[in-house]
Enzyme design. Structure first.
Site, PDB file in Angstrom:
ATOM      1  N   SER A 190       0.875  -1.197  -0.093  1.00 36.47           N
ATOM      2  CA  SER A 190      -0.118   0.097   0.042  1.00 36.47           C
ATOM      3  C   SER A 190       0.903   1.331  -0.070  1.00 36.47           C
ATOM      4  O   SER A 190       2.027   1.393   0.581  1.00 36.47           O
ATOM      5  CB  SER A 190      -0.759  -0.116   1.285  1.00 36.47           C
ATOM      6  OG  SER A 190      -1.598   1.173   1.186  1.00 36.47           O
ATOM      7  N   TYR A 248      -2.109  -0.329  10.325  1.00 35.53           N
ATOM      8  CA  TYR A 248      -2.289  -0.969   8.771  1.00 35.53           C
ATOM      9  C   TYR A 248      -0.709  -0.378   8.131  1.00 35.53           C
ATOM     10  O   TYR A 248      -0.171  -1.073   7.335  1.00 35.53           O
ATOM     11  CB  TYR A 248      -3.535  -0.397   8.120  1.00 35.53           C
ATOM     12  CG  TYR A 248      -3.680  -0.529   6.710  1.00 35.53           C
ATOM     13  CD1 TYR A 248      -4.206  -1.865   6.014  1.00 35.53           C
ATOM     14  CD2 TYR A 248      -3.317   0.399   5.677  1.00 35.53           C
ATOM     15  CE1 TYR A 248      -4.179  -2.163   5.020  1.00 35.53           C
ATOM     16  CE2 TYR A 248      -3.349   0.139   4.354  1.00 35.53           C
ATOM     17  CZ  TYR A 248      -3.742  -1.011   3.889  1.00 35.53           C
ATOM     18  OH  TYR A 248      -3.914  -1.350   2.633  1.00 35.53           O
TER      19      TYR A 248
END
Length: 247
Positions: free
Chosen positions: A142, A156
């Site tokens: 990501s 995350y």
């Protein structure tokens, strides 16, 4: 790129929807036989398989919870049992609880790290029993590994940062085996979980150079290139495909 992956076998984790489904469809369109995993979305996984078959490709779905070690190992085993080989591993399955750290339960932290980090490591370790020279490992990380523009995604982001470091380290280990490993870091992509017209979209668009979200087909095309014969000199790279999110 049509037929550039002819004769290859790919395993795509989390391939029932969103980015994973786009990747599975593109790899199949380019000639690979595809196995895709899903945790709960059986109907969606079956639809991806049906779409691939309707387009002339080959695919099947495997139920596997990436937080469960036995499921991760079994997904690799089932792929090789079905197709007789494994050439491409795409670690796409991921997720997390999005909240500030003081609001997160330990169980939520553990599951985020189990799915986003441990499962990737386990899938790679198991796949190395089957990958040979020319093998490709592609992690889907990501852009939040590099930029965290708002609160509530720290754990995350930490998990995706771990994948960036893992990719660099394993590039050194796998190069003598003729296997490459790279990490694709998408920015905002239009999916059911992150729609381009969703409530968070204006905040993300404001941080981007391009005034739009990405499409899953664009991620699929990028991954297919990395899986193919023209990418053999790329390894250990963390590659942003983010519409200028980090520009």
């Amino acid at each position: 790129m049509a037929d550039s992956l002819e004769g290859k076998v790919a395993l795509v984790t989390g391939g029932s929807r969103g980015i994973g489904a786009g990747i599975a469809k593109r790899l199949a369109a380019d000639g690979a036989s595809v196995a895709l995993t899903y945790a709960n979305s059986k109907d969606q996984a079956d639809q991806v398989v049906a779409d691939i078959a309707a387009a002339g490709g080959t695919a099947f779905a495997i139920q596997a919870d990436s937080a469960v070690e036995a499921d991760v190992v079994a997904s690799v085993t089932e792929t090789v049992q079905r197709y007789g080989q494994l050439d491409i591993l795409v670690n796409n399955a991921g997720g997390g609880t999005f909240a500030t750290l003081d609001e997160m339960a330990t169980a939520d932290i553990d599951r985020t790290l189990a799915v986003n980090v441990r499962a990737v490591i386990l899938a790679i370790r198991e796949s190395l029993k089957h990958l040979g020279p020319g093998g490709r490992i592609i992690n889907i990380g990501s852009i939040n590994a590099e930029r965290v523009p708002f609160a509530g995604i720290s754990v995350y982001a930490a998990s995706k940062g771990a994948i960036a470091g893992l990719t660099r380290g394993l590039a050194r280990e796998l190069a003598p085996k003729g296997i490459t490993i790279n990490n694709v870091q998408p920015g905002p992509v239009d999916t059911d979980n992150n729609p381009a017209d969703g409530p968070a979209a204006p905040l993300m668009l404001a941080a981007m150079a391009l005034d739009r979200f990405g499409d899953v087909s664009e991620i699929g095309a990028f991954v297919s290139f990395l899986a193919g014969p023209d990418s053999g000199y790329i390894t250990g790279a963390n590659l942003n495909i983010d519409g200028g999110f980090t520009a």
